[in-house]
Design a protein around this motif. Structure first.
Motif, mmCIF file in Angstrom:
data_model
loop_
_atom_site.group_PDB
_atom_site.id
_atom_site.type_symbol
_atom_site.label_atom_id
_atom_site.label_comp_id
_atom_site.label_asym_id
_atom_site.label_seq_id
_atom_site.Cartn_x
_atom_site.Cartn_y
_atom_site.Cartn_z
ATOM 1 N N VAL A 94 -3.892 -30.591 5.764
ATOM 2 C CA VAL A 94 -3.613 -29.173 5.607
ATOM 3 C C VAL A 94 -3.583 -28.883 4.107
ATOM 4 O O VAL A 94 -2.901 -29.572 3.348
ATOM 5 C CB VAL A 94 -2.248 -28.805 6.245
ATOM 6 N N ILE A 95 -4.323 -27.863 3.680
ATOM 7 C CA ILE A 95 -4.320 -27.484 2.270
ATOM 8 C C ILE A 95 -3.113 -26.586 2.040
ATOM 9 O O ILE A 95 -2.971 -25.542 2.673
ATOM 10 C CB ILE A 95 -5.620 -26.744 1.884
ATOM 11 N N THR A 96 -2.227 -27.005 1.145
ATOM 12 C CA THR A 96 -1.005 -26.249 0.862
ATOM 13 C C THR A 96 -0.976 -25.862 -0.608
ATOM 14 O O THR A 96 -1.714 -26.405 -1.430
ATOM 15 C CB THR A 96 0.240 -27.092 1.179
ATOM 16 N N ALA A 97 -0.107 -24.935 -0.939
ATOM 17 C CA ALA A 97 0.073 -24.514 -2.326
ATOM 18 C C ALA A 97 0.749 -25.632 -3.108
ATOM 19 O O ALA A 97 1.597 -26.342 -2.578
ATOM 20 C CB ALA A 97 0.928 -23.246 -2.382
ATOM 21 N N PRO A 98 0.383 -25.800 -4.380
ATOM 22 C CA PRO A 98 1.051 -26.830 -5.172
ATOM 23 C C PRO A 98 2.505 -26.472 -5.404
ATOM 24 O O PRO A 98 2.866 -25.304 -5.438
ATOM 25 C CB PRO A 98 0.269 -26.853 -6.483
ATOM 26 N N MET A 99 3.341 -27.476 -5.574
ATOM 27 C CA MET A 99 4.774 -27.256 -5.787
ATOM 28 C C MET A 99 5.041 -27.023 -7.271
ATOM 29 O O MET A 99 5.608 -27.861 -7.961
ATOM 30 C CB MET A 99 5.563 -28.445 -5.263
ATOM 31 N N LEU A 100 4.615 -25.876 -7.756
ATOM 32 C CA LEU A 100 4.768 -25.573 -9.173
ATOM 33 C C LEU A 100 6.214 -25.273 -9.544
ATOM 34 O O LEU A 100 6.561 -25.309 -10.712
ATOM 35 C CB LEU A 100 3.878 -24.394 -9.563
ATOM 36 N N GLY A 101 7.032 -24.976 -8.564
ATOM 37 C CA GLY A 101 8.444 -24.703 -8.852
ATOM 38 C C GLY A 101 9.166 -25.907 -9.417
ATOM 39 O O GLY A 101 10.225 -25.775 -10.017
ATOM 40 N N LEU A 102 8.608 -27.091 -9.250
ATOM 41 C CA LEU A 102 9.237 -28.292 -9.766
ATOM 42 C C LEU A 102 8.788 -28.613 -11.188
ATOM 43 O O LEU A 102 9.282 -29.544 -11.799
ATOM 44 C CB LEU A 102 8.924 -29.476 -8.848
ATOM 45 N N ALA A 103 7.849 -27.831 -11.722
ATOM 46 C CA ALA A 103 7.384 -28.060 -13.095
ATOM 47 C C ALA A 103 8.434 -27.547 -14.076
ATOM 48 O O ALA A 103 9.306 -26.744 -13.733
ATOM 49 C CB ALA A 103 6.060 -27.341 -13.307
ATOM 50 N N ASP A 104 8.332 -27.995 -15.329
ATOM 51 C CA ASP A 104 9.296 -27.520 -16.317
ATOM 52 C C ASP A 104 9.035 -26.045 -16.631
ATOM 53 O O ASP A 104 7.935 -25.539 -16.456
ATOM 54 C CB ASP A 104 9.253 -28.383 -17.584
ATOM 55 N N ARG A 105 10.057 -25.356 -17.099
ATOM 56 C CA ARG A 105 9.999 -23.901 -17.299
ATOM 57 C C ARG A 105 8.925 -23.469 -18.296
ATOM 58 O O ARG A 105 8.322 -22.422 -18.148
ATOM 59 C CB ARG A 105 11.359 -23.385 -17.737
ATOM 60 N N GLY A 106 8.688 -24.273 -19.330
ATOM 61 C CA GLY A 106 7.678 -23.931 -20.316
ATOM 62 C C GLY A 106 6.287 -23.858 -19.709
ATOM 63 O O GLY A 106 5.515 -22.934 -19.992
ATOM 64 N N ARG A 107 5.963 -24.822 -18.857
ATOM 65 C CA ARG A 107 4.647 -24.822 -18.208
ATOM 66 C C ARG A 107 4.511 -23.676 -17.216
ATOM 67 O O ARG A 107 3.464 -23.053 -17.118
ATOM 68 C CB ARG A 107 4.398 -26.147 -17.504
ATOM 69 N N VAL A 108 5.566 -23.410 -16.462
ATOM 70 C CA VAL A 108 5.521 -22.314 -15.502
ATOM 71 C C VAL A 108 5.347 -20.988 -16.237
ATOM 72 O O VAL A 108 4.561 -20.132 -15.826
ATOM 73 C CB VAL A 108 6.791 -22.304 -14.619
ATOM 74 N N ALA A 109 6.050 -20.794 -17.363
ATOM 75 C CA ALA A 109 5.916 -19.561 -18.144
ATOM 76 C C ALA A 109 4.497 -19.419 -18.683
ATOM 77 O O ALA A 109 3.926 -18.326 -18.673
ATOM 78 C CB ALA A 109 6.925 -19.552 -19.279
ATOM 79 N N LEU A 110 3.900 -20.519 -19.140
ATOM 80 C CA LEU A 110 2.529 -20.480 -19.633
ATOM 81 C C LEU A 110 1.565 -20.090 -18.523
ATOM 82 O O LEU A 110 0.671 -19.255 -18.724
ATOM 83 C CB LEU A 110 2.137 -21.834 -20.223
ATOM 84 N N ILE A 111 1.732 -20.650 -17.338
ATOM 85 C CA ILE A 111 0.876 -20.295 -16.201
ATOM 86 C C ILE A 111 1.034 -18.822 -15.865
ATOM 87 O O ILE A 111 0.052 -18.115 -15.630
ATOM 88 C CB ILE A 111 1.201 -21.188 -14.982
#
Length: 107
Positions: A52-69
């Protein structure tokens, strides 16, 4: 989710992949990134379960990377309009000058 796993040789970075068994529901397996098979055996009934293709778990990334995305995604469709360059800082960065060397020329 990317985690260093000791049960993978060399502590390779692995991802969590989800498969769907028609009888027993979701089946989760960890494989090195990019090497997950298209099907996996259900641990309960042994049937082949498609991935099953699911969304990546980006919530577990550090805040700096999430803000950049988030910033990159926002500016891809609605770029910010800049009418002037940003103001100059009030004083150059760095430690305060020593009174004895304050009058010397700076590069």
């Amino acid at each position: 989710m990317h985690v260093g796993s000791p049960d993978v040789p060399g502590g390779t970075t692995v991802a969590l992949y989800v498969y769907r068994c028609g009888a027993d529901g979701p089946v989760e397996e960890r494989h090195p990134i990019g090497s997950a098979p298209a099907t996996a055996r259900c641990p309960t009934c042994g049937e082949a379960s498609p991935r099953v293709i699911t969304a990546p778990m980006l919530g577990l990334a550090d805040r700096g990377r999430v803000a950049l995305i988030d910033r990159t995604t926002a500016t891809a469709h609605e770029p910010q309009v800049v009418s002037a360059p940003p103001p100059r800082p009030l004083r150059p960065g760095g430690p305060p000058l020593h009174p004895a060397t304050r009058g010397l020329p700076r590069p």
